[in-house]
Design a protein around this motif. Structure first.
Motif, PDB file in Angstrom:
ATOM      1  N   VAL A  57      31.644  43.132  92.736  1.00 30.91           N
ATOM      2  CA  VAL A  57      31.754  42.389  91.482  1.00 30.91           C
ATOM      3  C   VAL A  57      30.358  42.256  90.885  1.00 30.91           C
ATOM      4  CG1 VAL A  57      33.822  41.108  92.147  1.00 30.91           C
ATOM      5  CG2 VAL A  57      31.562  40.151  92.634  1.00 30.91           C
ATOM      6  N   SER A 115      39.331  39.036  88.600  1.00 33.50           N
ATOM      7  CA  SER A 115      40.253  39.502  89.628  1.00 33.50           C
ATOM      8  C   SER A 115      40.162  38.613  90.871  1.00 33.50           C
ATOM      9  CB  SER A 115      39.936  40.955  89.991  1.00 33.50           C
ATOM     10  OG  SER A 115      38.657  41.037  90.597  1.00 33.50           O
ATOM     11  N   ASP A 123      34.965  42.809  88.108  1.00 36.30           N
ATOM     12  CA  ASP A 123      34.895  44.021  88.929  1.00 36.30           C
ATOM     13  C   ASP A 123      33.758  44.910  88.430  1.00 36.30           C
ATOM     14  OD1 ASP A 123      36.992  43.136  90.409  1.00 36.30           O
ATOM     15  OD2 ASP A 123      38.505  44.352  89.379  1.00 36.30           O
ATOM     16  N   ARG A 159      39.328  39.373  93.670  1.00 36.66           N
ATOM     17  CA  ARG A 159      38.151  39.714  94.448  1.00 36.66           C
ATOM     18  C   ARG A 159      37.018  38.718  94.229  1.00 36.66           C
ATOM     19  NH1 ARG A 159      36.451  45.623  93.214  1.00 36.66           N
ATOM     20  NH2 ARG A 159      38.673  45.857  93.625  1.00 36.66           N
TER      21      ARG A 159
END
Length: 427
Positions: A377, A319, A396, A321
């Motif tokens: 994460v 992701s 994640d 992130r």
């Protein structure tokens, strides 16, 4: 006591190879006492000197023969015994079930005699038998492979070529390896800068490490990997390679815990890859030095079956992130199916993908550092018994926990089912 399957002594030239120390001592003794031989010639004539030389040669021949007579091997269904030594006798015993690969080498200086050397790789290290005659080496090789490759006990039939590396492709692939090119350019610049600045010839000695590194990364790789051929045999696969020292080793598909496909930067325009495999006791075994991606996928299907391509064709990217934890977050990918798991890494100099059967996973581990905890994460690592582990990098936290739970359930289910890996479809 198990019945003896194969036994014998090594080639007589082995004794000469092992008796080099004794021969050197006698040679030094003869040279240091050359005046004694001169006195013998003066007193007894040429025939006296000939008798002295004959006695010396008889002693040397007796030492060589005794050394050869004490060197032997015995293969049974359970173990391989190797005995050698004249004054200090040594006996090594290898459990046949622990043998991972069997390598045969045709040494350059042994080719006129036609001898072979064999190396048996186990988890504790390699054991080498040198030298054997061609027929004895072939019989021992087939007997060991038949014992360790219990998957098929039928007579070996036709051997199909899985892949072959062309000489031109091998030479060009070495020159187009981005890591090699970058290392040679940077190392050469650093090595020759002192000479350019000072002009002293003595500073050229700083280039010796660079020359050694250049030879190991280019010139040494070409003759070693020349003529690379992978053949399919009943017990698994046999790899043959080498320009000067002809070598071959046999490995079994059931013992490969992971396969990694590498693609350097400058190989991408030609869609070339390098294939390595992880085997217990023989980590990162080179399977193919260079081949096309289509040929590599064909080889994966040979080893693991067609289901392996599903895991390699559907990577799930990390992701957004993950961009706060690594600059190369776009290269972090992971995929999983019922039987296989695959992890991607690398973006610039080299891209790699590692695929492994779920049944070979020994441990599933989730790690999360302070910075990863801040951005929610985590890493998931699937540890394997040999070779490269499969990693799901910067996923994640919820996804990492779900991957770990799924992998643990799959490992338990495949273990209870008793299927070590997914078999390839019959052809």
């Amino acid at each position: 006591m198990s019945d003896v399957i194969e036994s014998g002594r090594l080639h007589p030239i082995t004794a000469v190879r092992r008796a080099w120390l004794q021969l050197s001592v006698f040679g030094w003794f003869a040279w240091d006492n050359r005046d004694v031989f001169g006195k013998i010639a003066d007193k007894f004539g040429v025939w006296g000197l000939a008798w002295a030389a004959a006695v010396l040669m008889t002693v040397l021949t007796a030492i060589v023969f005794a050394s050869w007579h004490k060197t032997a091997f015995t293969l049974t269904a359970d173990h391989l015994d190797y005995r050698y030594g004249l004054l200090w006798q040594v006996q090594r015993r290898i459990q046949v079930s622990q043998i991972r690969t069997v390598d045969i080498e045709h040494p350059l200086f042994g080719r006129p005699v036609g001898v072979r050397s064999m190396t048996f790789s186990t988890a504790s290290g390699p054991t080498k038998l040198a030298y054997l005659g061609p027929r004895a080496a072939s019989r021992l090789h087939d007997a060991v492979v038949l014992q360790t490759g219990a998957r098929s006990a039928k007579q070996r039939g036709g051997e199909g070529i899985v892949t072959r590396v062309a000489t031109a492709d091998l030479a060009l692939s070495i020159l187009l390896d981005a890591e090699v090119v970058l290392g040679l350019v940077v190392g050469g610049a650093v090595s020759f800068v002192p000479f350019v600045l000072s002009g002293h010839a003595l500073t050229l000695s700083l280039a010796l490490p660079w020359i050694r590194s250049a030879w190991r990364s280019t010139g040494k790789r070409f003759p070693r990997h020349h003529g690379w051929i992978v053949r399919e045999v009943d017990a698994g696969y046999r790899t043959e390679f080498g320009l000067f020292n002809k070598q071959q080793y046999t490995w079994q598909r059931d013992r490969i815990s992971s396969i990694t496909v590498h693609q350097p930067l400058l190989w991408r325009s030609r869609n070339w890859v390098r294939v390595t495999g992880g085997i217990v006791g023989h980590e990162d075994l080179l399977l193919v030095p260079v081949t096309t991606r289509a040929q590599a996928e064909k080889m994966l299907v040979h080893i693991y079956g067609p289901d392996v391509l599903k895991a390699m064709d559907a990577p799930e990217r990390a992701s957004r992130r993950a961009r706060w934890c690594t600059v190369w977050w776009r290269s972090c990918a992971f995929s999983r199916t019922q039987h296989f798991a695959a992890g991607w890494r690398g973006l610039f100099l080299k891209q790699t993908v590692t695929v492994a059967p779920v049944s070979r996973v020994l441990e599933v581990r989730v790690t999360q550092g302070p910075w990863q905890r801040l951005h929610n994460v985590a890493h998931v690592m699937l540890e394997l018994p040999g070779g490269t582990d499969v990693e799901a990098v910067n996923r994640d936290a919820e996804e990492a926990a779900e991957i770990a739970a799924t992998m643990r359930r799959s490992c338990v289910q495949t273990s209870l089912a008793g299927a070590p890996i997914a078999r390839r479809a019959a052809t």
